[in-house]
Motif scaffolding. Structure first.
Motif, PDB file in Angstrom:
ATOM      1  N   LEU A   1       0.275   6.684  -6.817  1.00 52.54           N
ATOM      2  CA  LEU A   1      -0.856   7.610  -6.940  1.00 52.54           C
ATOM      3  C   LEU A   1      -0.386   9.054  -6.903  1.00 52.54           C
ATOM      4  O   LEU A   1      -0.812   9.887  -7.725  1.00 52.54           O
ATOM      5  CB  LEU A   1      -1.859   7.334  -5.820  1.00 52.54           C
ATOM      6  CG  LEU A   1      -3.068   8.266  -5.723  1.00 52.54           C
ATOM      7  CD1 LEU A   1      -3.896   8.194  -6.993  1.00 52.54           C
ATOM      8  CD2 LEU A   1      -3.912   7.914  -4.507  1.00 52.54           C
ATOM      9  N   VAL A   2       0.507   9.373  -5.956  1.00 53.94           N
ATOM     10  CA  VAL A   2       1.007  10.747  -5.838  1.00 53.94           C
ATOM     11  C   VAL A   2       1.794  11.142  -7.085  1.00 53.94           C
ATOM     12  O   VAL A   2       1.631  12.257  -7.626  1.00 53.94           O
ATOM     13  CB  VAL A   2       1.873  10.890  -4.574  1.00 53.94           C
ATOM     14  CG1 VAL A   2       2.558  12.246  -4.536  1.00 53.94           C
ATOM     15  CG2 VAL A   2       1.019  10.687  -3.325  1.00 53.94           C
TER      16      VAL A   2
ATOM     17  N   LYS B   1       1.867   1.760  -3.531  1.00 56.05           N
ATOM     18  CA  LYS B   1       0.679   2.148  -4.306  1.00 56.05           C
ATOM     19  C   LYS B   1       0.342   3.619  -4.091  1.00 56.05           C
ATOM     20  O   LYS B   1      -0.032   4.335  -5.026  1.00 56.05           O
ATOM     21  CB  LYS B   1      -0.500   1.266  -3.900  1.00 56.05           C
ATOM     22  CG  LYS B   1      -1.698   1.345  -4.813  1.00 56.05           C
ATOM     23  CD  LYS B   1      -2.726   0.312  -4.415  1.00 56.05           C
ATOM     24  CE  LYS B   1      -3.899   0.310  -5.372  1.00 56.05           C
ATOM     25  NZ  LYS B   1      -4.910  -0.726  -4.998  1.00 56.05           N
ATOM     26  N   THR B   2       0.485   4.093  -2.856  1.00 58.07           N
ATOM     27  CA  THR B   2       0.244   5.503  -2.567  1.00 58.07           C
ATOM     28  C   THR B   2       1.259   6.388  -3.282  1.00 58.07           C
ATOM     29  O   THR B   2       0.915   7.455  -3.812  1.00 58.07           O
ATOM     30  CB  THR B   2       0.299   5.743  -1.051  1.00 58.07           C
ATOM     31  OG1 THR B   2      -0.665   4.908  -0.398  1.00 58.07           O
ATOM     32  CG2 THR B   2       0.007   7.196  -0.719  1.00 58.07           C
TER      33      THR B   2
ATOM     34  N   PRO C   1       0.808  -1.230   0.000  1.00 57.75           N
ATOM     35  CA  PRO C   1       0.000   0.000   0.000  1.00 57.75           C
ATOM     36  C   PRO C   1       0.836   1.271   0.000  1.00 57.75           C
ATOM     37  O   PRO C   1       0.417   2.292  -0.575  1.00 57.75           O
ATOM     38  CB  PRO C   1      -0.836  -0.126   1.283  1.00 57.75           C
ATOM     39  CG  PRO C   1      -0.091  -1.090   2.145  1.00 57.75           C
ATOM     40  CD  PRO C   1       0.566  -2.037   1.210  1.00 57.75           C
TER      41      PRO C   1
ATOM     42  N   THR D   1      -8.438   1.990  -3.541  1.00 61.08           N
ATOM     43  CA  THR D   1      -8.417   2.627  -2.226  1.00 61.08           C
ATOM     44  C   THR D   1      -9.806   2.664  -1.608  1.00 61.08           C
ATOM     45  O   THR D   1      -9.993   2.388  -0.422  1.00 61.08           O
ATOM     46  CB  THR D   1      -7.865   4.051  -2.338  1.00 61.08           C
ATOM     47  OG1 THR D   1      -6.549   3.996  -2.909  1.00 61.08           O
ATOM     48  CG2 THR D   1      -7.798   4.713  -0.987  1.00 61.08           C
TER      49      THR D   1
END
Length: 333
Positions: free
Chosen positions: A154-155, A150-151, A147, A269
């Motif tokens: 995303l950013v 993955k974050t 995660p 998410t």
């Protein structure tokens, strides 16, 4: 009546454990071999309409984009194997490790929250002689890094593509956020209560945390392990989103690759708090909603998600179950 010397008295025969008898061992092996195939049959019976509709739509799609989707699906197992290796100091043979992750993909659709894949990986690591504490610590590190990576993806996607729609359009409503927060709080409270009142869990938990911290510090001193761990974890969601984008391109989805990546990350998410097997159901619904939120038609968005499930889940499911059965039959798991 003559008495035998004490040393000559035969010791009473110890009863054979039913779990260690040859007959029971063969029965367990057969069950482990046939169970994956049974799970495939159950999933096929439950979602046969979705599989049929998805296959029918894919039959008229552009085969070149479908081939790209299949290739990215296969690369996803390679990325998963890299993350598993990066979470462990010991070197694992890449061929059996890759086979275990392919089999874990099939097992992951039987249990929620990735428990099926973790169970297969844990058995594989134990068969390679990895101590239980270190094997469990590697699973914990794997679950933590995914995660986080993955974050970061995303950013980076949001920063690299400023023309994308604002994330506020994709945020769930208040009740969905409340449900997610309540679920996380319940899980943390349950873990705290178990550690407080069940003394037998305290020492294994402390050993797990200590081993995980030691291994994490050791792994991050090795550039190859850092690259495998974080690079593989970042590549996994990108490859999954690329599968969706490829299927969408084959069906005429009017969205860019960056939009599909952002939609996939947002959908994962939002639906991550619902522990469905393999993410089937909640993630599908959330993904359709996010694709429509970016301006794609409802029918093409639905067809894209169904086609994605067919290529990434249903087509590899039977081969994955066969590999899982073979590994269990040979004692690798």
């Amino acid at each position: 009546m003559s008495l035998l010397p004490l040393d000559d008295v035969p010791a009473p025969a110890s009863p054979r454990s039913p779990l260690r008898s040859p007959g029971a061992a063969r029965l367990v092996t057969r069950v482990l071999t046939l169970l994956p195939l049974l799970l495939v049959a159950v999933w096929t019976a439950v979602d046969r309409r979705a599989v049929w509709d998805g296959a029918a739509r894919l039959a008229t799609a552009d085969p070149r984009w479908l081939l790209s989707a299949a290739l990215c699906t296969a690369l996803g197992w390679v990325a998963a194997a890299c993350v598993r290796q990066g979470a462990l100091p010991e070197r694992l043979p890449f061929g059996p490790l890759l086979a275990s992750q392919f089999a874990a993909g099939a097992a992951n659709h039987a249990l929620p929250a990735g428990l099926g894949a973790h169970a297969v990986t844990l058995r594989f690591l134990q068969s390679r002689g990895i101590p239980p504490a270190r094997a469990t610590a590697s699973l914990a590190l794997y679950s933590l890094v995914k995660p986080l990576a993955k974050t970061l993806v995303l950013v980076v996607t949001v920063l690299a593509c400023p023309d994308l729609p604002p994330l506020g359009r994709l945020l769930p409503d208040g009740w969905t956020l409340l449900l997610a927060v309540a679920g996380s709080a319940t899980a943390l409270a349950t873990a705290a209560l178990l550690l407080t009142f069940v003394r037998s869990l305290r020492r294994p938990a402390s050993d797990l945390v200590r081993t995980a911290l030691i291994d994490a510090r050791l792994l991050h001193t090795r550039p190859a392990r850092v690259l495998a761990l974080w690079g593989g974890a970042a590549a996994m969601p990108v490859l999954q989103a690329t599968v969706i984008a490829s299927v969408g391109a084959a069906l005429g989805l009017p969205l860019s690759w960056a939009q599909v990546v952002l939609a996939f990350l947002a959908a994962g998410t939002v639906a991550g708090a619902v522990p469905a097997p393999g993410g089937i159901g909640p993630v599908d619904a959330a993904l359709v909603v996010t694709l429509v939120g970016f301006g794609a038609p409802m029918d093409i968005s639905t067809a894209t998600v169904i086609g994605y499930r067919v290529i990434a889940v249903w087509v590899p499911l039977l081969p994955g179950a066969l590999v899982l059965s073979a590994l269990a039959h040979r004692g690798v798991l």
